[in-house]
Design a protein around this motif. Structure first.
Motif, PDB file in Angstrom:
ATOM      1  N   SER A  36      -2.428  18.816   3.033  1.00  0.00           N
ATOM      2  CA  SER A  36      -1.649  19.827   3.089  1.00  0.00           C
ATOM      3  C   SER A  36      -0.446  19.851   2.265  1.00  0.00           C
ATOM      4  O   SER A  36       0.100  18.567   1.619  1.00  0.00           O
ATOM      5  N   LEU A  37       0.096  20.824   1.845  1.00  0.00           N
ATOM      6  CA  LEU A  37       1.306  20.826   1.112  1.00  0.00           C
ATOM      7  C   LEU A  37       2.619  20.468   1.653  1.00  0.00           C
ATOM      8  O   LEU A  37       3.041  20.810   3.013  1.00  0.00           O
ATOM      9  N   LYS A  38       3.405  19.470   1.248  1.00  0.00           N
ATOM     10  CA  LYS A  38       4.269  18.856   1.892  1.00  0.00           C
ATOM     11  C   LYS A  38       5.678  19.023   1.188  1.00  0.00           C
ATOM     12  O   LYS A  38       5.619  18.813  -0.130  1.00  0.00           O
ATOM     13  N   PRO A  39       6.617  19.407   1.592  1.00  0.00           N
ATOM     14  CA  PRO A  39       7.967  19.427   0.742  1.00  0.00           C
ATOM     15  C   PRO A  39       8.229  18.033   0.242  1.00  0.00           C
ATOM     16  O   PRO A  39       8.259  16.918   0.952  1.00  0.00           O
ATOM     17  N   LYS A  40       8.594  17.855  -1.156  1.00  0.00           N
ATOM     18  CA  LYS A  40       9.001  16.554  -1.694  1.00  0.00           C
ATOM     19  C   LYS A  40      10.398  16.290  -1.163  1.00  0.00           C
ATOM     20  O   LYS A  40      11.356  16.896  -1.257  1.00  0.00           O
ATOM     21  N   GLN A  41      10.565  14.832  -0.905  1.00  0.00           N
ATOM     22  CA  GLN A  41      11.735  14.111  -0.380  1.00  0.00           C
ATOM     23  C   GLN A  41      11.750  12.984  -1.120  1.00  0.00           C
ATOM     24  O   GLN A  41      11.018  12.100  -1.260  1.00  0.00           O
ATOM     25  N   ALA A  64       0.732  -1.226   0.085  1.00  0.00           N
ATOM     26  CA  ALA A  64      -0.113  -0.020  -0.064  1.00  0.00           C
ATOM     27  C   ALA A  64       0.946   1.344   0.026  1.00  0.00           C
ATOM     28  O   ALA A  64       0.307   2.483   0.306  1.00  0.00           O
ATOM     29  N   GLY A  65       2.282   0.956   0.023  1.00  0.00           N
ATOM     30  CA  GLY A  65       3.126   2.258  -0.241  1.00  0.00           C
ATOM     31  C   GLY A  65       3.047   3.012  -1.413  1.00  0.00           C
ATOM     32  O   GLY A  65       2.865   2.469  -2.417  1.00  0.00           O
ATOM     33  N   HIS A  66       3.232   4.289  -1.434  1.00  0.00           N
ATOM     34  CA  HIS A  66       3.402   5.156  -2.603  1.00  0.00           C
ATOM     35  C   HIS A  66       4.788   5.869  -2.630  1.00  0.00           C
ATOM     36  O   HIS A  66       5.105   6.464  -1.582  1.00  0.00           O
ATOM     37  N   PRO A  67       5.299   6.084  -3.793  1.00  0.00           N
ATOM     38  CA  PRO A  67       6.627   6.724  -3.604  1.00  0.00           C
ATOM     39  C   PRO A  67       6.164   8.367  -3.230  1.00  0.00           C
ATOM     40  O   PRO A  67       5.229   8.831  -3.591  1.00  0.00           O
ATOM     41  N   TRP A  68       7.162   9.010  -2.611  1.00  0.00           N
ATOM     42  CA  TRP A  68       6.967  10.460  -2.256  1.00  0.00           C
ATOM     43  C   TRP A  68       6.597  11.186  -3.719  1.00  0.00           C
ATOM     44  O   TRP A  68       5.767  12.326  -3.546  1.00  0.00           O
ATOM     45  N   SER A  69       6.889  11.007  -4.761  1.00  0.00           N
ATOM     46  CA  SER A  69       6.502  11.495  -5.979  1.00  0.00           C
ATOM     47  C   SER A  69       5.197  11.736  -6.426  1.00  0.00           C
ATOM     48  O   SER A  69       4.834  12.465  -7.092  1.00  0.00           O
ATOM     49  N   LYS A  72       0.523  14.900  -6.912  1.00  0.00           N
ATOM     50  CA  LYS A  72      -0.631  14.117  -7.693  1.00  0.00           C
ATOM     51  C   LYS A  72      -1.863  13.813  -6.818  1.00  0.00           C
ATOM     52  O   LYS A  72      -2.913  14.332  -7.019  1.00  0.00           O
ATOM     53  N   LEU A  73      -1.436  13.186  -5.922  1.00  0.00           N
ATOM     54  CA  LEU A  73      -2.473  12.866  -5.173  1.00  0.00           C
ATOM     55  C   LEU A  73      -3.317  14.292  -4.305  1.00  0.00           C
ATOM     56  O   LEU A  73      -4.513  14.205  -4.251  1.00  0.00           O
ATOM     57  N   ARG A  74      -2.577  15.056  -3.892  1.00  0.00           N
ATOM     58  CA  ARG A  74      -2.841  16.367  -3.500  1.00  0.00           C
ATOM     59  C   ARG A  74      -3.787  17.117  -4.675  1.00  0.00           C
ATOM     60  O   ARG A  74      -4.904  17.564  -4.342  1.00  0.00           O
ATOM     61  N   ASN A  75      -3.305  17.270  -5.812  1.00  0.00           N
ATOM     62  CA  ASN A  75      -4.025  17.806  -6.897  1.00  0.00           C
ATOM     63  C   ASN A  75      -5.223  17.273  -7.319  1.00  0.00           C
ATOM     64  O   ASN A  75      -6.266  17.698  -7.436  1.00  0.00           O
ATOM     65  N   ASP A  76      -5.290  15.917  -6.990  1.00  0.00           N
ATOM     66  CA  ASP A  76      -6.385  15.218  -7.448  1.00  0.00           C
ATOM     67  C   ASP A  76      -7.486  15.507  -6.373  1.00  0.00           C
ATOM     68  O   ASP A  76      -8.718  15.134  -6.785  1.00  0.00           O
TER      69      ASP A  76
END
Length: 438
Positions: free
Chosen positions: A408-413, A353-358, A362-366
Motif C-alpha cells: 500500500s501507499l505509505k507517506p514517506k518519513q 536487513a533494514g532499508h531506509p524509508w526512501s 522503489k520497492l512498491r513500484n517494483d
C-alpha cells in the motif's frame, strides 16, 4: 800496455761500525717497548684481579649476612615481590670493604619460591682503581625462614566453606544456600532455592514453584525451564534453551533460544546477548531490555500476535546482523507501535536487513502489476453490490489493465527504516498459491 788496478780497503771499518750501531738501536727499542707493554698488561691484570676479588667479597658478605638475619631475608624477599620483581640493592645491610680503591655493590635480582627451599639470585659488582669493574652472580639456596600466615576473616556461613552444596545432580529440597555448584541436573522440587551469591549447574535446571533468586551469578550449562515467576538476581548465563521469566539487575547471556514465560516480569537492567530465537507474545508481561541488545548472525526476535498493551522495548544500542532479525506475526500489523528499538535519544542501531524509508517507493513500484483481461481466473457470479465474485472469494479487480500494487501507499518519513520478511524460495511477488510453513 797492461793496466794494474789497486784494491783499497779504506772506509770498510766505518760502515761496519754504523751497521752494528743500527742493529743495536733497533734491538734496544724493541726491548723497551716489550718491557713497557708487559708492564701495562701486568698492571691491567692486577686491576682486574682486584675488581674480581671485590665482587667475590660482596657475595661472601651477602652470604654471611643472610646466614644470621633470617627475618631480614624474609622481608627482603617480600620487598622484591611487592616491588614487581625489580632488583633490590642491599649495600646498606652489608659491611663495607675496608681497602683503598676497592668496593662492591650487591643486588637481589631474582627469587624463586615454588619449593620450600627458596632460591635467591645475587649480583655483586666489584670495583678497583682506575674505574675497573667486574661482576659475579651467585645462586643461594635459603631454608629456615620464619613464615607467618596472614589472618583472614572467617566465612559467616554455618560451615567454613562458601559453597553449601558441591556435588552431583539432585532434586532440590532445601530452600536456602549461600552458593552451590552442581555437576549435573537440578530437578524439580517443591521449594525452589534461594542463593545468596552464586548458583552453578553444569546440566539442566527444571524448577517449579515460586521464583528462583540468586544474589550474584547464575550459570546453567544446559537448558533452563523455570516455571511461575522465573528467576531474579544479577547476571545470568544459559548455555541451552531458556524458558521462563527473568528480572535481573545485571546482564544476560543466552546461547540458545529464549521463550518468555507467563508468570513474572521479563526485565533486564543490563545488556543481553542472544544466540538463538527470542520468542514472545507479550500477552502477560512486557519484555524490557534497559541496556544493549546484541544478536548472533542467525539469531532473531519473533513476536507472536500481541493482544495486550504490553510492549517489546530496548533502551540502548542494538546489533542485528542476520537476514531476519525481527519477525512479527501478521496479526501485529496494527501493533507496531508496541515494538520500540533504541528508546534512548543517542541509541545506535545496526539492522542488516533494514532499508531506509526512501527505498519504500522503489520497492512498491517494483512490485506493481497490471491485471490482464486474460488472467486465468474464473468468476462465479455477482455479489449483492454487483461486483464479480472470483476464486477464493476475492472481488474482481476488473479486466482493463489497471495497475495494482502489492504494497500500500505509505507517506514517506525521513530518518526512519523499515524491515520486511520474504519467505525462503520466494524471490518476487506473483500470482500463485504458496503456504508458508514457518
Amino acid at each position: 800496455m797492461q793496466k794494474v788496478y789497486k784494491n783499497s780497503k779504506a772506509g770498510i771499518s766505518l760502515i761496519t761500525v754504523l751497521l752494528f750501531m743500527m742493529i743495536a738501536t733497533i734491538a734496544a727499542t724493541a726491548t723497551y717497548k716489550w718491557i713497557t707493554s708487559e708492564g701495562r698488561s701486568s698492571a691491567s691484570r692486577m686491576l682486574q684481579r682486584e675488581a674480581y676479588q671485590s665482587s667475590i667479597a660482596g657475595i661472601e658478605n651477602a652470604r654471611a649476612w643472610m646466614t644470621y638475619h633470617a627475618n631480614d631475608v624474609g622481608a627482603l624477599i617480600k620487598a622484591y615481590i611487592d616491588g614487581g620483581n625489580k632488583p633490590v640493592n642491599i649495600d646498606d645491610r652489608l659491611r663495607t670493604l675496608q681497602r683503598a680503591g676497592q668496593d662492591y655493590h650487591v643486588w637481589l635480582v631474582g627469587v624463586n619460591t615454588e619449593k620450600s627451599t627458596y632460591k635467591l639470585k645475587i649480583l655483586s659488582s666489584g670495583e678497583a682503581r682506575n674505574n675497573t669493574r667486574h661482576s659475579e652472580v651467585a645462586i643461594f639456596n635459603v631454608d629456615g625462614l620464619y613464615q607467618v600466615k596472614v589472618p583472614q576473616e572467617k566465612n559467616k556461613s554455618e560451615i567454613d566453606f562458601e559453597y553449601a552444596y558441591f556435588g552431583g545432580g539432585v532434586t532440590g529440597t532445601k530452600s536456602y544456600f549461600q552458593s552451590a555448584v552442581m555437576n549435573g541436573d537440578w530437578g524439580k522440587g517443591n521449594n525452589p532455592p534461594t542463593f545468596e551469591k552464586n548458583w552453578v549447574v553444569t546440566g539442566d535446571a527444571d524448577l517449579s514453584g515460586s521464583d528462583v533468586a540468586a544474589g550474584e551469578l547464575t550459570c546453567i550449562g544446559g537448558n533452563a525451564n523455570l516455571e511461575n515467576k522465573g528467576i531474579s538476581g544479577k547476571d545470568v548465563y544459559v548455555g541451552g534453551k531458556f524458558t521462563g521469566s527473568a528480572e535481573l539487575t545485571g546482564n544476560a547471556y543466552f546461547d540458545g533460544d529464549v521463550t518468555q514465560g507467563n508468570g513474572g516480569n521479563f526485565s533486564i537492567a543490563g545488556n543481553v546477548f542472544l544466540g538463538g530465537v527470542l520468542e514472545t507474545s507479550l500477552n502477560d508481561k512486557p519484555l524490557s531490555i534497559h541496556g544493549n541488545l546484541c544478536l548472533e548472525d542467525d539469531a532473531y526476535v519473533w513476536i507472536k500476535p500481541v493482544n495486550s498493551n504490553n510492549s517489546f522495548t530496548v533502551d540502548g544500542n542494538i546489533w542485528m546482523p542476520g537476514t531476519k532479525p525481527l519477525w512479527t506475526d501478521s496479526a501485529n500489523h496494527g501493533s507496531y507501535h508496541k515494538i520500540v528499538l533504541g528508546k534512548d535519544q543517542n541509541s545506535k542501531i545496526y539492522i542488516k536487513a533494514g532499508h531506509p524509508w526512501s527505498d519504500y517507493d522503489k520497492l512498491r513500484n517494483d512490485r506493481r502489476f497490471k491485471q490482464a483481461k486474460d488472467h486465468p481466473r474464473s468468476c462465479k457470479g455477482f455479489d449483492q453490490n454487483g461486483v464479480h465474485i472470483c476464486d477464493q472469494g476475492q472481488a474482481d479487480f476488473g479486466w482493463d489493465n489497471v495497475e495494482n500494487y502489492v504494497y500500500s501507499l505509505k507517506p514517506k518519513q525521513d530518518n526512519l527504516y523499515y524491515i520486511y520478511y520474504m519467505p525462503e524460495g520466494i524471490t518476487d511477488v506473483g500470482f500463485g498459491t504458496y503456504t508458508d510453513t514457518y
